[in-house]
Design a protein around this motif. Structure first.
Motif, PDB file in Angstrom:
ATOM      1  N   SER A  22       0.765  -1.226  -0.072  1.00 52.40           N
ATOM      2  CA  SER A  22       0.250   0.059   0.192  1.00 52.40           C
ATOM      3  C   SER A  22       0.887   1.152   0.121  1.00 52.40           C
ATOM      4  CB  SER A  22      -0.821   0.057   1.212  1.00 52.40           C
ATOM      5  OG  SER A  22      -1.729  -1.280   1.285  1.00 52.40           O
ATOM      6  N   CYS A  25       2.255   1.848  -3.439  1.00 52.68           N
ATOM      7  CA  CYS A  25       1.341   2.433  -4.459  1.00 52.68           C
ATOM      8  C   CYS A  25       1.090   3.821  -4.070  1.00 52.68           C
ATOM      9  CB  CYS A  25       0.328   1.431  -4.125  1.00 52.68           C
ATOM     10  SG  CYS A  25      -1.267   1.982  -5.297  1.00 52.68           S
ATOM     11  N   TRP A  51       0.767   8.132  -9.187  1.00 47.74           N
ATOM     12  CA  TRP A  51      -0.715   8.766  -9.128  1.00 47.74           C
ATOM     13  C   TRP A  51      -0.298  10.500  -9.142  1.00 47.74           C
ATOM     14  CZ3 TRP A  51      -4.592   5.582  -9.750  1.00 47.74           C
ATOM     15  CH2 TRP A  51      -4.273   4.263  -9.113  1.00 47.74           C
ATOM     16  N   ARG A  81       0.655   0.410 -12.228  1.00 47.66           N
ATOM     17  CA  ARG A  81      -0.531   1.114 -11.735  1.00 47.66           C
ATOM     18  C   ARG A  81      -1.486  -0.157 -11.824  1.00 47.66           C
ATOM     19  NH1 ARG A  81      -3.792   6.563 -13.490  1.00 47.66           N
ATOM     20  NH2 ARG A  81      -1.699   7.556 -12.283  1.00 47.66           N
ATOM     21  N   ILE A  85      -2.510  -2.431  -8.066  1.00 54.20           N
ATOM     22  CA  ILE A  85      -3.987  -2.538  -7.721  1.00 54.20           C
ATOM     23  C   ILE A  85      -4.427  -3.758  -7.779  1.00 54.20           C
ATOM     24  CG2 ILE A  85      -6.389  -1.723  -8.341  1.00 54.20           C
ATOM     25  CD1 ILE A  85      -5.102   0.744  -9.359  1.00 54.20           C
TER      26      ILE A  85
END
Length: 251
Positions: A22, A25, A51, A81, A85
């Motif tokens: 996490s 990411c 992001w 990405r 996920i």
């Protein structure tokens, strides 16, 4: 180590690895650029993430911009990405399955079913680790190749960011936790005799002072021959002994 201790250790290690995924990411530190011009005041640090992109000036001011379009990212970051996920989804499902099938919980009654659920959860966690490892290694390889390319402008060269190292550490933790959970084998049923042969028949014990009815009814196979008993123990033919004896038989 007992089964409960093994499962708890695997769950804790897997959960820490999932938290690392996490973090990988979320933080925008997949690639880091340190550029210092002729004047130290113009120094700035550029962070590239999945992001957003951030620029930190030497004065401490930071500006971040969200990547609204996926096509604005490079190919490795686009794949990263999506894979990260999917990895989070697999990891979350795997951790939940390990909690459902843990021996210390009462969600399932059968120990064999609990062990199978834990093994399935461990497999999900291992898949999560593989899905994280692929984009992290791909992005690291491209970053190192561009940095060593002499045609790349010095101000555009990138270095490995903290997300890459956190991703590697999270992959190692997920693999250790997943392999530990997959070794939680279900209890084996006791077997008697040699494999491939039926077990020995069981006979009821009817010793003195023991009621055979306490061990359940005993059924005998039905005979194919009809029963022809007379209902009495007397012989069917009378015994024909002579009534008179002559003395000459014994002389």
């Amino acid at each position: 180590m007992g089964r409960i201790g093994k499962e708890v250790a695997g769950q804790v290690i897997s959960f820490i690895g999932l938290v690392g995924v996490s973090v990988t990411c979320g933080i925008p530190m997949w690639r880091v650029t340190s550029y210092v011009g002729a004047n130290i005041v113009t120094g700035q640090v550029i962070w590239d993430g999945l992001w957003m992109n951030c620029v930190m000036q030497s004065t401490g001011q930071m500006q971040c911009k969200l990547n609204e379009s996926v096509m604005s990212l490079s190919r490795d970051l686009q794949a990263a990405r999506a894979l990260v996920i999917i990895s989070l989804i697999f990891g979350f499902i795997g951790v939940m399955l390990t909690f459902v099938g843990a021996k210390c919980t009462g969600c399932l009654d059968n120990d064999s079913s609990k062990a199978k659920v834990v093994i399935i959860g461990g497999c999900f966690i291992i898949v999560c680790a593989v899905l994280v490892l692929i984009p992290v290694c791909w992005s690291a390889a491209i970053t190192i190749t561009d940095f060593q390319n002499p045609l790349t402008v010095v101000s555009q060269r990138r270095e490995l960011g903290a997300s890459i190292y956190i991703g590697w550490a999270a992959t190692a933790l997920l693999l250790i936790g997943g392999i530990t959970l997959t070794t939680s084998c279900p209890p084996q049923k006791p077997t008697y005799g040699y494999p491939g042969y039926p077990p020995a028949p069981m006979y009821p014990y009817a010793g003195p002072g023991v009621n055979p009815a306490a061990y359940g009814p005993v059924y005998a196979p039905v005979s194919s021959q009809p029963y022809t008993g007379t209902g009495t123990y007397l012989p069917s033919k009378p015994y024909g002994a002579p009534t008179n004896y002559s003395a000459r038989q014994y002389l």
